[in-house]
Design a protein around this motif. Sequence first.
Motif, PDB file in Angstrom:
ATOM      1  N   LEU A 158       1.179  -1.169  -0.215  1.00  0.00           N
ATOM      2  CA  LEU A 158      -0.013   0.297  -0.122  1.00  0.00           C
ATOM      3  C   LEU A 158       1.027   1.358   0.018  1.00  0.00           C
ATOM      4  O   LEU A 158       1.985   1.567   0.371  1.00  0.00           O
ATOM      5  N   ASP A 159       0.806   2.421  -0.592  1.00  0.00           N
ATOM      6  CA  ASP A 159       1.232   3.725  -0.810  1.00  0.00           C
ATOM      7  C   ASP A 159       1.602   4.043   0.377  1.00  0.00           C
ATOM      8  O   ASP A 159       0.762   3.656   1.394  1.00  0.00           O
ATOM      9  N   ASN A 160       2.765   4.677   1.026  1.00  0.00           N
ATOM     10  CA  ASN A 160       3.179   5.153   1.877  1.00  0.00           C
ATOM     11  C   ASN A 160       3.595   3.986   3.064  1.00  0.00           C
ATOM     12  O   ASN A 160       3.371   4.870   4.372  1.00  0.00           O
ATOM     13  N   HIS A 161       2.715   2.707   3.069  1.00  0.00           N
ATOM     14  CA  HIS A 161       3.079   2.027   3.960  1.00  0.00           C
ATOM     15  C   HIS A 161       4.388   0.991   3.742  1.00  0.00           C
ATOM     16  O   HIS A 161       4.734   0.870   2.236  1.00  0.00           O
ATOM     17  N   HIS A 162       4.962   0.012   4.688  1.00  0.00           N
ATOM     18  CA  HIS A 162       5.769  -1.233   4.252  1.00  0.00           C
ATOM     19  C   HIS A 162       5.135  -2.361   3.627  1.00  0.00           C
ATOM     20  O   HIS A 162       3.973  -2.599   4.010  1.00  0.00           O
ATOM     21  N   PRO A 163       6.299  -2.787   2.379  1.00  0.00           N
ATOM     22  CA  PRO A 163       5.197  -3.674   2.196  1.00  0.00           C
ATOM     23  C   PRO A 163       5.700  -4.975   2.913  1.00  0.00           C
ATOM     24  O   PRO A 163       6.043  -4.765   3.569  1.00  0.00           O
ATOM     25  N   TYR A 164       4.601  -5.939   2.649  1.00  0.00           N
ATOM     26  CA  TYR A 164       4.579  -7.221   3.489  1.00  0.00           C
ATOM     27  C   TYR A 164       4.933  -8.625   2.351  1.00  0.00           C
ATOM     28  O   TYR A 164       4.221  -8.324   1.594  1.00  0.00           O
ATOM     29  N   GLU A 165       5.822  -9.515   2.350  1.00  0.00           N
ATOM     30  CA  GLU A 165       6.383 -10.229   1.253  1.00  0.00           C
ATOM     31  C   GLU A 165       6.969 -11.847   2.185  1.00  0.00           C
ATOM     32  O   GLU A 165       7.518 -11.290   3.003  1.00  0.00           O
ATOM     33  N   SER A 166       6.314 -12.556   1.564  1.00  0.00           N
ATOM     34  CA  SER A 166       5.989 -14.179   2.569  1.00  0.00           C
ATOM     35  C   SER A 166       5.707 -15.309   1.758  1.00  0.00           C
ATOM     36  O   SER A 166       5.058 -14.998   0.899  1.00  0.00           O
ATOM     37  N   GLU A 167       6.839 -16.279   1.900  1.00  0.00           N
ATOM     38  CA  GLU A 167       6.757 -17.418   1.579  1.00  0.00           C
ATOM     39  C   GLU A 167       5.750 -18.478   2.620  1.00  0.00           C
ATOM     40  O   GLU A 167       6.467 -18.274   3.738  1.00  0.00           O
ATOM     41  N   VAL A 168       4.742 -19.057   2.405  1.00  0.00           N
ATOM     42  CA  VAL A 168       4.039 -19.588   3.064  1.00  0.00           C
ATOM     43  C   VAL A 168       3.639 -21.117   2.628  1.00  0.00           C
ATOM     44  O   VAL A 168       3.701 -21.287   1.359  1.00  0.00           O
ATOM     45  N   ILE A 169       3.893 -21.944   3.955  1.00  0.00           N
ATOM     46  CA  ILE A 169       3.217 -23.380   3.719  1.00  0.00           C
ATOM     47  C   ILE A 169       2.134 -23.607   3.760  1.00  0.00           C
ATOM     48  O   ILE A 169       1.807 -23.683   4.856  1.00  0.00           O
ATOM     49  N   LEU A 170       1.274 -23.607   3.199  1.00  0.00           N
ATOM     50  CA  LEU A 170      -0.514 -24.153   3.086  1.00  0.00           C
ATOM     51  C   LEU A 170      -0.817 -25.147   3.447  1.00  0.00           C
ATOM     52  O   LEU A 170      -0.018 -26.412   2.582  1.00  0.00           O
ATOM     53  N   LEU A 171      -1.743 -25.485   4.977  1.00  0.00           N
ATOM     54  CA  LEU A 171      -1.006 -26.822   4.813  1.00  0.00           C
ATOM     55  C   LEU A 171      -2.744 -27.293   4.562  1.00  0.00           C
ATOM     56  O   LEU A 171      -3.577 -26.788   5.000  1.00  0.00           O
ATOM     57  N   LYS A 172      -3.437 -28.551   3.700  1.00  0.00           N
ATOM     58  CA  LYS A 172      -4.522 -28.839   3.934  1.00  0.00           C
ATOM     59  C   LYS A 172      -5.590 -28.771   4.832  1.00  0.00           C
ATOM     60  O   LYS A 172      -4.704 -29.223   5.916  1.00  0.00           O
ATOM     61  N   GLY A 173      -6.690 -28.816   4.394  1.00  0.00           N
ATOM     62  CA  GLY A 173      -7.040 -28.395   6.022  1.00  0.00           C
ATOM     63  C   GLY A 173      -7.695 -27.502   6.469  1.00  0.00           C
ATOM     64  O   GLY A 173      -7.598 -27.551   7.961  1.00  0.00           O
ATOM     65  N   ARG A 174      -6.626 -26.537   6.553  1.00  0.00           N
ATOM     66  CA  ARG A 174      -6.856 -25.756   7.673  1.00  0.00           C
ATOM     67  C   ARG A 174      -6.248 -24.234   7.396  1.00  0.00           C
ATOM     68  O   ARG A 174      -5.097 -24.186   6.365  1.00  0.00           O
TER      69      ARG A 174
END
Length: 179
Positions: A158-174
Amino acid sequence: MKTIAYFILFALMISSSLSTVHANTEDKMTKAQELVAKARISLRTGQLKKAIKLFKQAHKYVPTSDYLFAIASIHSRIEGNCVQTIDAWEQFLRSCSDCSRKSKGEKQIKFHKKYCQVTINVDSTPSGADVTFDDLFIGKTPISFRTIAGKHFIKWSLDNHHPYESEVILLKGRDLAIK
């Protein structure tokens, strides 16, 4: 007379070429069968990833949908392997235009796409941040979307805010909520 001699020579050349092609085909079949035998041993000993690798090698020698079916079936047995499983079933279906196992492959894809789905809810303060998931723009926060369990990359900014980025591991059912 010369015409007959040329014809005989031409016939011998074709016969020789066909023999070479036949020998190469037999060699490839033999090599594929050896790899499949090793893959079956790997399956019996629980070495699923090794079995997949061996079936893939066999498929390079003899590209048959049967080997792709085996690969997809093995992927289905590995926990947390949703993306690879669905990809393997899709590859099988592309090679199986009218084979006898087509309906089985279609059922497997449908099952795994449902079984492996995860909901992601992304919110930010303030709202309106651009959300990118696996390099595809998804929308603006707050947003909720479904995807397949596995390893993914999420980013929002978002303009004028720190960006967020991450690798995520998604588990089925969660399902996952990120704020």
